[in-house]
Design an enzyme around this catalytic site. Structure first.
Site, short mmCIF file in Angstrom:
data_model
loop_
_atom_site.label_atom_id
_atom_site.label_comp_id
_atom_site.label_asym_id
_atom_site.label_seq_id
_atom_site.Cartn_x
_atom_site.Cartn_y
_atom_site.Cartn_z
N GLN A 300 0.83 -1.20 0.00
CA GLN A 300 0.00 0.00 0.00
C GLN A 300 0.87 1.25 0.00
OE1 GLN A 300 -3.14 0.20 -0.46
NE2 GLN A 300 -3.93 -1.84 -0.01
N GLU A 359 -2.22 -15.97 -4.78
CA GLU A 359 -1.70 -14.78 -5.47
C GLU A 359 -1.10 -15.18 -6.83
OE1 GLU A 359 -0.38 -11.40 -6.90
OE2 GLU A 359 -1.59 -11.45 -5.07
N ASN A 410 -8.98 -8.88 -2.20
CA ASN A 410 -8.40 -7.54 -2.39
C ASN A 410 -7.86 -7.46 -3.81
OD1 ASN A 410 -7.34 -5.00 -2.01
ND2 ASN A 410 -5.59 -5.69 -0.81
N CYS A 438 -10.41 -0.72 -4.49
CA CYS A 438 -9.91 0.64 -4.71
C CYS A 438 -10.73 1.35 -5.78
CB CYS A 438 -8.44 0.60 -5.13
SG CYS A 438 -8.13 -0.35 -6.63
N GLU A 484 -10.23 3.81 -0.77
CA GLU A 484 -10.51 2.38 -0.63
C GLU A 484 -11.88 2.21 0.03
OE1 GLU A 484 -8.43 -0.40 -1.25
OE2 GLU A 484 -6.78 0.80 -2.08
#
Length: 491
Positions: A300, A359, A410, A438, A484
């Protein structure tokens, strides 16, 4: 499992935790000194806005760039927060209308929302908050093709102008210094800058990363064109000499990387990042855990607000019981989709039996595994692969998990693949799902609707739908329109 209501004890406890985390983080980050610029818009909107800015002769180039990168910079911070709060409420009102089917109501956006929306969490740091910036190379206002900064205009119109970003509020001084030095270096180089791949040239953009300890990493991108490895080695040596012994040594780089690439973007696997000087990684601490940051690892960009974001996500995924301390553990498994370097899973790991992260980027998974070991965490497992490929089989294995299964997602701005949504929706053991977005008014809205729509066998959405029960906007990007949104779904 009953849904949380605005006055229920678990929800009040979550609210209390969020407020406590905000106050604690504000104390930790009381100075305004970290930063970077937002990603450009895409498509017709970006083209229209950029064209409008270029044609406005009443503004200086610096003002035009500030309006493109930090469009809210003229507002007070309280005004920015009010604007963002209202924007998030309009987005969530559309979701509520979709769920209820009531598109005729003329009530305000806030009144249309059928669940609790908390006030936006402000960033403890307002200026210079970004810890990663990428500076482009192109023709400047004076026509110099070796100008380092940010773009105005579009390639479509052929009117790109690169403007120096020294005046931008969200970029730290250290990043600006590295950009100025890189510009000085390439202007002194015998090689040309690479404006368009097919027209030749070599020097491309530079990315600067910093951490709270003051360490600085620079990544220089380079198009090899037809140069031999031996020829490239000469220019790499000149780059190292400039930043370690020459004028660029003022930047005090802790790491200098170099990536050769004939593509706009490529991964470490496709074209390895070459360490020319210093340390291979940086480290950052967040929520009491230490994380390793590789050149291309996601982290971030606003550390102070990231503390708030991850604390909020943790409390929504696994709320402590009323009166329970931080050490209180709730049994079960947390499924962390698009886990990046493992920040959400690792910060939540003390509260659950185990964490399974998925991921796409292999380097990020390596970092996640390293981060778990670095923090002596043994209940986290990270899997590399496309979520839409890995998840269906993985969820089937986890469906019989003792203590239940909670999911957190996310994704990037493009949202989640339909097969991921289908796998999450059709697994009845997932009763709680936290979605971090986002860009909630983009593809994420489609994801929200697919999670909440009535069962639809034609789309293979067969299980009971989720319902949104709580939303928390988090201002990760002061002076921009973006923030966000953390959204809790339950069933």
């Amino acid at each position: 499992m009953a849904l949380l209501r605005p006055n229920s004890s678990p929800l009040k406890f979550i609210r209390r935790n969020i407020v406590y985390t905000l106050r604690k983080t504000c104390r930790l980050f009381s100075s305004e000194d970290t930063t970077l610029a937002r990603k450009p818009q895409s498509g017709k909107l970006r083209w229209r806005n950029q064209t409008k800015l270029l044609l406005d002769d009443n503004l200086s180039w610096e003002e035009r760039l500030a309006d493109a990168v930090t469009p809210l910079w003229r507002m007070s911070y309280d005004e920015q927060l009010q604007r963002k709060q209202k924007h998030q409420e309009r987005i969530l009102a559309k979701l509520s209308q979709y769920i209820s089917g009531d598109f005729r109501s003329k009530s305000s956006a806030r009144d249309k929302i059928g669940f609790t929306v908390l006030p936006i969490l402000p960033s403890p740091v307002k200026n210079a908050y970004r810890n990663k910036d990428t500076f482009s190379v192109n023709r400047g206002v004076d026509g110099n093709p070796k100008t380092v900064g940010f773009y105005l205009g579009t390639g479509r119109e052929g009117n790109i102008v690169c403007v120096n970003g020294d005046h931008l509020l969200n970029i730290p001084e250290k990043h600006k210094l590295v950009a100025r030095c890189y510009q000085e270096f390439i202007r002194g180089s015998s090689l040309e800058s690479c404006l368009l791949f097919h027209t030749g040239g070599h020097w491309r953009e530079v990315t600067v990363r910093t951490n709270s300890e003051g360490h600085t990493m620079a990544i220089v991108y380079f198009h090899p064109q037809k140069l031999t490895p031996e020829e490239i080695a000469v220019h790499k040596a000149e780059l190292v000499d400039y930043f370690t012994r020459g004028p660029g040594s003022v930047c005090q780089l802790d790491s200098l990387f170099f990536q050769e690439s004939a593509m706009t973007r490529c991964t470490h696997k496709e074209s390895p990042y070459q360490l020319l000087h210093g340390q291979p990684h940086m480290y950052e601490e967040i929520c009491g855990f230490r994380f390793r940051i590789s050149p291309d690892a996601f982290f971030q960009v606003n550390l102070a607000t990231a503390q708030l974001l991850y604390g909020t996500v943790r409390d929504l995924c696994v709320p402590n019981s009323e009166g329970g301390g931080e050490g209180t553990k709730v049994r079960g498994t947390l499924l962390d989709v698009c886990c990046g370097t493992g920040a959400i899973g690792i910060t939540t790991s003390p509260r659950v039996d185990r964490v399974i992260g998925v991921e796409l980027i292999e380097q990020a998974v390596e970092d996640a595994r390293h981060n778990a070991a670095l923090n002596n965490i043994v209940n986290c497992k990270f899997i590399s692969g496309k979520a839409e490929v890995v998840l269906p089989g993985l969820i089937a294995q986890l469906s019989s998990t003792d203590g239940g299964l909670t999911a957190v997602v996310n994704p990037a701005r493009a949202g989640l693949h339909y097969r991921v949504i289908r796998a999450l929706r059709n697994e009845p053991s997932i009763r709680r799902l936290v979605f971090v977005s986002c860009k909630p008014d983009g593809e994420a809205m489609r994801n929200f609707q697919e999670l909440c729509c009535a069962p639809d066998p034609k789309r293979n959405l067969t299980m009971k739908p989720f319902s949104p029960t709580l939303a928390v906007p988090v201002d990760m990007f002061p002076h921009t329109r973006h923030c966000e949104l953390v959204l809790l779904f339950e069933r």
